[in-house]
Design a protein around this motif. Structure first.
Motif, short mmCIF file in Angstrom:
data_model
loop_
_atom_site.label_atom_id
_atom_site.label_comp_id
_atom_site.label_asym_id
_atom_site.label_seq_id
_atom_site.Cartn_x
_atom_site.Cartn_y
_atom_site.Cartn_z
N GLY A 1 4.40 54.59 104.22
CA GLY A 1 5.06 55.63 105.13
C GLY A 1 6.17 55.92 104.39
N LEU A 2 6.81 57.17 105.15
CA LEU A 2 8.10 57.71 104.75
C LEU A 2 9.41 56.86 104.95
N GLY A 3 9.15 56.12 106.13
CA GLY A 3 10.37 55.09 106.59
C GLY A 3 10.44 54.26 105.54
N VAL A 4 9.26 53.48 104.98
CA VAL A 4 9.32 52.49 104.18
C VAL A 4 9.91 52.83 102.72
N LEU A 5 9.34 54.04 102.49
CA LEU A 5 9.79 54.68 101.34
C LEU A 5 11.40 55.12 101.28
N ILE A 6 11.77 55.68 102.39
CA ILE A 6 13.31 55.75 102.45
C ILE A 6 14.17 54.46 102.43
N ALA A 7 13.67 53.44 102.96
CA ALA A 7 14.46 52.03 103.00
C ALA A 7 14.51 51.60 101.78
N ALA A 8 13.34 51.73 100.79
CA ALA A 8 13.23 51.27 99.50
C ALA A 8 14.20 52.07 98.70
#
Length: 429
Positions: free
Chosen positions: A112-119
């Motif tokens: 998801g987008l949230g995980v992508l931003i965190a990574a």
């Protein structure tokens, strides 16, 4: 080193012999590190439409995918030099590279987008450690300033090649899956780690962290980024934008106070009194804002306003970035012949002219003309940055630091000063 580059550093003679390491391996590892750092600053710029179509999210969320990386990179870069001093440049570079590669895999697998931003934030943290320590590896391997300047120019080739590959790789990968753009980092990172194993052990020293400075730097940069992104969506008068702007001013004020009054500041303000340091930092800021800002804006413009595909958008940047790859090595020769200030001033002037012309070009201009008008920017940045970086690396003395604790290795007291650490202004590189 290829024989076609007769001016390349003579790794067998210069700087060899510290604990049996190979300077060529240090240079190659540093070059590959700079390659993936630059690649991930550019490769994502042509992918937001593909990412948005797969993971959803509006323009604000997609901007965080791009800006989250550079935010953490800029904020943590200030303390990366201290980490390098405490554990050694070689170990710090390996740590940053391992974090970067792991985060790249997490980006590619993000559900998801949230995980992508965190990574992406984690990627930026790894890149922040890698960037100044890659220069530290070069400084430790090459003790002669002329040879070191040539090594820095070759190091910059890694960024130039990434500039060429970034937009095209992002566009080509988007045809299959945007996730592939992050998996590119994995084999490159593994090769860099193998090369790092063949480099000399770095000296390390006990120096304290500037906790207040680091926290306020992260808060100031984070709130400023939030305000800029949210202002584009909700306007400058939105309550959350005003609150973020106020927090930026407050945190920035505390940061400046901490650097002026703190016992162990990350960026001692007396460094900025040096014209050489001010010139190098100013050139670095101008290059980053002009070059990367142009690539991001035109990537969005060509896809959303002109309807180009991600691959076609990447190809539009090829003439500029290919030219950059050829100019980078030549800048070292220009600096040796005319002094560093001539190529720096010439390069920044070319960038300024190119950006002004691009801003004034009519909307009806064909895409091929836009690609042609990008050439001065592609020439100016690579002409200015290698001598500016070498100038900064060679100009900051160890004596500007506070008196250190006893050296933890016998070689530390006699080693050439590292370009990292609280006084080297690593963000300027």
């Amino acid at each position: 080193m290829p024989k076609t580059l007769p001016w390349a550093p003579r790794t067998a003679a210069v700087g060899a012999g510290r604990h049996g390491g190979k300077p060529g391996a240090a240079l190659a590892a540093a070059l590959l590190g700079f390659f993936v750092i630059t690649l991930d600053a550019l490769v994502v710029n042509v992918a937001p439409p593909s990412i948005g179509g797969d993971l959803g999210g509006g323009m604000s969320g997609l901007q965080w995918v791009v800006d989250g990386y550079t935010l953490m990179f800029a904020a943590l870069l200030l303390s990366a030099g201290v980490l390098s001093d405490r554990i050694g440049a070689r170990r710090a570079f390996g740590l940053g590279l391992a974090v970067f590669v792991t985060a790249s895999a997490a980006c590619g697998l993000a559900p998801g987008l949230g995980v992508l931003i965190a990574a992406r934030l984690l990627q930026g943290a790894g890149a922040a450690v890698m960037m100044p320590t890659s220069l530290a590896l070069i400084r430790e391997a090459y003790t002669d300033p002329v040879q070191r300047g040539r090594a820095v120019a070759l190091w910059a080739v890694g960024g130039a090649v990434a500039s060429v590959a970034g937009p095209v790789a992002g566009g080509a990968a988007s045809l299959l899956s945007w996730r592939m753009i992050f998996f590119i980092n994995l084999p490159v990172g593994l090769v860099a780690l193998l090369l790092l194993a063949r480099t000399a052990h770095s000296p390390h020293r006990r120096v304290p962290f500037d906790v207040t400075g680091q926290i306020t730097a992260v808060v100031a940069m984070g709130s400023l980024t939030f305000a800029a992104i949210e202002a584009g969506a909700d306007g400058f008068t939105a309550p959350q934008v005003r609150a973020a702007a106020a927090l930026t001013v407050l945190a920035g004020t505390v940061f400046v106070w901490a650097q002026a009054r703190g016992r162990h500041p990350m960026v001692p303000l007396n460094l900025l009194r040096s014209r050489t340091v001010a010139l190098a930092c100013g050139a670095g800021f101008a290059f980053m804002a002009g070059f990367y800002g142009m690539v991001f804006l035109f990537s969005i413009y060509l896809q959303q306003q002109r309807g180009l595909s991600a691959l076609a958008t990447g190809l539009a940047f090829v003439p500029m970035t290919v030219l950059s790859a050829f100019i980078n090595p030549l800048s070292a020769r220009a600096a040796e012949r005319f002094g560093p200030r001539v190529p720096i001033a010439t390069g920044l002037l070319l960038m300024t002219v190119g950006l002004v012309v691009l801003a004034a070009v009519p909307a009806s201009a064909p895409t091929w003309l836009l690609a042609l008008l990008m050439l001065p920017v592609g020439m100016g940045g690579p002409l200015a940055m290698p001598p500016a970086t070498a100038l900064l690396v060679n100009s900051v003395p160890r004596s500007t630091r506070a008196p250190p604790a006893a050296s933890s290795t016998p070689a530390a007291s006699s080693a050439p000063s590292s370009p990292t650490g609280p006084t080297s202004c690593p963000a300027c590189t």
